[in-house]
Design a protein around this motif. Structure first.
Motif, mmCIF file in Angstrom:
data_model
loop_
_atom_site.group_PDB
_atom_site.id
_atom_site.type_symbol
_atom_site.label_atom_id
_atom_site.label_comp_id
_atom_site.label_asym_id
_atom_site.label_seq_id
_atom_site.Cartn_x
_atom_site.Cartn_y
_atom_site.Cartn_z
ATOM 1 N N THR A 1 -2.623 0.744 -4.376
ATOM 2 C CA THR A 1 -1.819 -0.213 -3.753
ATOM 3 C C THR A 1 -1.324 -0.978 -5.010
ATOM 4 O OG1 THR A 1 -3.029 -0.837 -1.963
ATOM 5 C CG2 THR A 1 -1.771 -2.639 -2.724
ATOM 6 N N SER B 1 -3.420 -0.669 -8.435
ATOM 7 C CA SER B 1 -5.030 -0.742 -8.151
ATOM 8 C C SER B 1 -5.374 0.456 -7.328
ATOM 9 C CB SER B 1 -5.345 -2.037 -7.768
ATOM 10 O OG SER B 1 -4.906 -2.120 -6.374
ATOM 11 N N PRO C 1 0.774 -1.333 -0.049
ATOM 12 C CA PRO C 1 -0.112 -0.142 0.235
ATOM 13 C C PRO C 1 0.752 1.067 0.088
ATOM 14 C CG PRO C 1 -0.424 -1.430 1.828
ATOM 15 C CD PRO C 1 0.721 -2.007 1.225
ATOM 16 N N THR D 1 -7.692 1.765 -4.545
ATOM 17 C CA THR D 1 -8.570 1.129 -3.299
ATOM 18 C C THR D 1 -9.375 2.026 -2.748
ATOM 19 O OG1 THR D 1 -6.605 2.085 -1.884
ATOM 20 C CG2 THR D 1 -6.560 -0.304 -2.887
ATOM 21 N N ASP D 2 -9.748 3.063 -3.570
ATOM 22 C CA ASP D 2 -10.503 4.373 -2.727
ATOM 23 C C ASP D 2 -11.713 4.431 -3.979
ATOM 24 O OD1 ASP D 2 -9.249 5.735 -4.910
ATOM 25 O OD2 ASP D 2 -8.453 7.276 -3.275
#
Length: 592
Positions: free
Chosen positions: A287, A308, A262, A310-311
């Motif tokens: 991440t 990717s 992350p 993540t939010d």
């Protein structure tokens, strides 16, 4: 006669019986082991000593010939080059001359490829041929954990060594050094050269750009992986953790290593960051899922970084991949390394400060030592294959110990999705082998766009840029991010009825190469729309029917006072009727 004297007399008789023809025969109890064969593990076998586990052991078993099992023992050594390490001392023999070790210590041959042999205990045979055994490669893995402070126990990095028969690599986290080292071995498993040295890395500081920045920026902000964050401030709140898993094929040594990082930024954007200015970290919403695949007997390491979201938001990436090379043994001058970059027609050396512009496409960078002969085992040769366009390579350090440049790439992570950057690092002594493996790696990096056709109709699908002409070529590989437009053209008598899969509708299909894409094009036969045939000759009517994708049915004659002989009086079905393709239309022709 006393018992003592009886014993002495018996000994004298025995000694006499062993003297014959001037030769002294050695008692069986003192005979040496003549040979041995280690049968377990199999040949070859590859292991990883996981230092986070409770034990790091493996089993050994084999047989001996000659000697006396009651009194003889063996040492199990592992040999490489002109050296060896002892894995087990003074191993007793069973009555049949066999031996076994249930829990031999993997840490003895750690980070080595070598050949196991069982030799007479305490000896050092000049000829090892009678003592046979398998080749083993023993890699290593352990975690980097914070030892003190509020984040004690958090894993911010790892070390992983992957041995194979003729070559090896070792790795650390993306922010630690990435591909940490590459090694090439000779036929005796001796390491003759170190090739790559810190590659596919994203350090927290870059020494090339002005102003200075981290090698990874997300949405314009300097970003850090767990290892880098731990270096900046191991006591900060919001410090992320790294995770890693691996598999190893014990028969081949092929390894798959997965790492998850992350990315964070400092709450205070001051650069360069330190423990005072960066007291807390915040998530970037991105991440990295890194997958490392090592194969080709240790000659190819492929690295895929899937960034990717993540939010559920889109993010921009600006990357300066750090790549360092040595291609020398214990001595050598890496400042004499020469590179052939994409778009260039030959090799050239570089100095710190050089900036090499690159074509806007995927590419391969070849590297070798200036003046070294092809096949030179003291230097080796290599290639770096990348799957997405890179704008430039910037040399920031060129010295005898290493040659280092950064490869600049940019990209965008879609909201809730991911984008992938791929590299392959190839090492070998021979230029032809490097070129062949690099070509295969570049092909493997391509994303396949595959077109399937359906329906009873006929037609052709073509692509821009080219590659698909389906027809014959119904799939093609494209570099990541390539925008491909597909067009469908129906054959005579057919029509294109639409796309399915990655595209919809009936217009041209535009897809982006990112992962494998499947598209289906449907072609159907055109319907028979019955034309007006009244007043035509049979020949003319037949031609009109063909153009309308109908066919001529029954033709009958009837007298007519109003229609000239030989012309169509009536038809069935009527004009304008829609029928299945090639349906028959019956005619009545005037007999006059």
């Amino acid at each position: 006669m006393s018992s003592t004297r009886i014993g002495l007399a018996a000994a004298a008789v025995l000694a006499g019986s062993l003297l014959f023809g001037g030769l002294v025969v050695t008692p069986a109890a003192h005979a040496a082991i003549a040979g041995s064969q280690i049968t377990t593990p199999s040949n070859p076998s590859f292991f990883v000593a996981d230092e986070d586990a409770g034990t790091q052991t493996f089993g050994i078993a084999g047989t001996t010939t000659g000697g006396n099992p009651a009194t003889n023992q063996v040492d199990v050594n592992c040999y490489w080059g002109g050296s060896f390490v002892t894995v087990a001392h003074d191993v007793p023999l069973n009555s049949d001359g066999s031996f076994s070790i249930a829990n031999a210590d993997l840490n003895e041959p750690l980070d080595l490829t070598c050949q196991l042999r069982a030799i007479p205990a305490g000896s050092s045979p000049s000829n090892l041929t009678p003592f046979t055994g398998p080749v083993i490669g023993v890699g290593e893995r352990d975690s980097d954990k914070l030892a003190v402070g509020p984040n004690t126990g958090k894993i911010t990095g790892y070390n992983f060594d992957a041995q194979q028969k003729t070559a090896a690599f070792d790795y650390v986290s993306v922010g630690g050094c990435g591909l940490n080292d590459g090694y090439l071995y000779d036929s005796t498993f001796a390491q003759t050269t170190t090739t790559f040295f810190c590659d596919a890395a994203l350090f927290m500081a870059d020494s090339v750009t002005t102003p200075k920045r981290a090698e990874l920026q997300i949405d314009g902000a300097n970003a850090y992986d767990p290892f880098s964050a731990g270096q900046i401030n191991p006591n900060a709140t919001g410090l992320p953790s790294l995770t890693d898993t691996y598999t190893v094929d014990k028969a081949t040594g092929n390894v798959v290593l997965n790492e998850t990082d992350p990315f964070v930024t400092c709450a205070n954007a001051t650069y360069p960051p330190n423990a005072v200015s960066c007291s807390s970290f915040v998530s970037t919403g991105v991440t990295d899922h890194r997958t490392i695949t090592q194969d080709h007997d240790g000659h190819v390491s492929s690295i895929a970084d899937s960034f990717s979201s993540t939010d559920s938001k889109a993010h921009s990436l600006d990357l300066l991949w750090d790549d360092s090379q040595r291609f020398s043994g214990s001595s050598g001058d890496s400042s004499q390394l020469e590179y052939e970059f994409p778009g260039h027609t030959g090799f050239s050396t570089h100095v710190a400060g050089d900036q090499v512009a690159l074509p806007s496409a995927a590419g391969t960078i070849f590297v070798r030592m200036h003046g070294a002969a092809d096949g030179d085992t003291g230097t080796g040769q290599g290639a770096i294959v990348y799957n997405r366009p890179a704008s430039s390579a910037n040399f920031n350090l060129v010295q005898s110990f290493q040659s280092e440049f950064t490869l600049r790439q940019t990209g965008r992570v879609p909201a809730g999705g991911s984008t992938t950057f791929r590299f392959a690092f190839v090492q070998d002594f021979k230029a032809a082998n490097v070129a062949s493996m690099a070509k295969a790696a570049a092909k493997a990096f391509l994303n396949t766009i595959a077109v399937a056709k359906s329906g009873k109709g006929k037609g052709k699908v073509t692509s821009s840029p080219g590659g698909i002409a389906c027809g014959k070529a119904c799939k093609h590989g494209y570099a990541d991010g390539t925008s491909v437009t597909l067009k469908a053209k129906a054959a005579n008598g057919s029509k294109f009825s639409g796309w399915s899969g990655a595209c919809k509708g009936t217009r041209s299909c535009k897809v982006a190469a990112g992962g494998n894409v499947a598209v289906k094009a449907k072609f159907v036969l055109k319907p028979c729309v019955v034309p007006n045939l009244k007043g035509k000759t049979v020949k003319a009517a037949k031609l009109s029917l063909k153009k309308a994708f109908c066919s001529l049915g029954a033709v009958t004659t009837a007298g007519s006072a109003t229609v000239t002989k030989g012309l169509v009086v009536s038809q069935k079905p009527k004009h304008g009727k829609r029928l299945k393709p090639h349906s028959k239309v019956n005619l009545v022709v005037s007999a006059g």
